[in-house]
Design a protein around this motif. Structure first.
Motif: not given
Length: 146
Positions: A44, A97, A99
Motif C-alpha cells: 500500500v 485504499h 493496494h
C-alpha cells in the motif's frame, strides 16, 4: 495524508496490528489477513489514496518499485514458482485504499481465472513466520531513496 478511519493507514502507521513485511515513507507491505495462499502480501502507498488513478504521478514509480521488490521477495523467501500481482479499483476493493496483491504461485496450485479462494493462517505465529521469510528476502532489494 493518512486517513484516521482507514484500516490500511492504521496498519502502515503501526497503530493497528499487522504482519508487516516493510514500511518506509513511500509505502508499507503486510500479510493479507484472508490470503489466497499463505504469504499473500498487500503493498500500500503511505499516502491515503483510494485507487491507482488517485496516486500522484511522482509516487507511481516509487510505489511500483516496492511492489516489484516484494514480488521478488515473495518468490525467494517462500520458494514460490512465481507471483500473481493484481489490484482492484473500487469494484471488489474491500478496503478503499490502493493496494497491490502479491500472491505466491506454484504450478498446479489450483488458482484459476479471477476466482480467489481464501485460506487462513493456523495462528499468529504461522503468519509471522511467513512475514519473516518475505522480510528477510527483501533485504537490500528496496530502493534507498524512500
Amino acid at each position: 495524508m493518512p486517513d484516521e478511519e482507514c484500516l490500511f493507514c492504521a496498519i502502515a502507521a503501526g497503530e493497528r496490528p499487522g504482519h508487516v513485511v516493510f514500511s518506509d515513507d513511500v509505502g508499507a507491505a503486510f500479510l493479507d489477513v484472508r490470503p489466497v495462499f499463505k504469504g499473500h502480501v498487500l503493498v500500500v502507498p503511505r499516502a491515503h489514496v483510494e485507487t491507482l488513478t488517485d496516486l500522484p504521478v511522482p509516487l507511481v514509480g516509487p510505489f511500483f518499485e516496492r511492489v516489484r521488490a516484494v514480488a521478488g521477495a515473495v518468490e525467494r523467501g517462500l520458494e514460490a514458482g512465481g507471483t500473481f500481482v493484481a489490484m482492484n479499483n473500487r469494484i471488489s476493493q474491500s478496503v478503499p485504499h490502493l493496494h497491490a496483491h502479491v500472491v505466491p504461485r506454484n504450478r498446479k496450485d489450483g488458482l484459476r481465472g479471477f476466482f480467489w479462494p481464501r485460506t487462513k493462517y493456523d495462528d499468529a505465529a504461522e503468519a509471522e513466520s511467513y512475514a519473516r521469510r518475505v522480510r528477510e528476502a527483501l533485504d537490500g532489494s528496496l530502493p534507498s531513496d524512500g
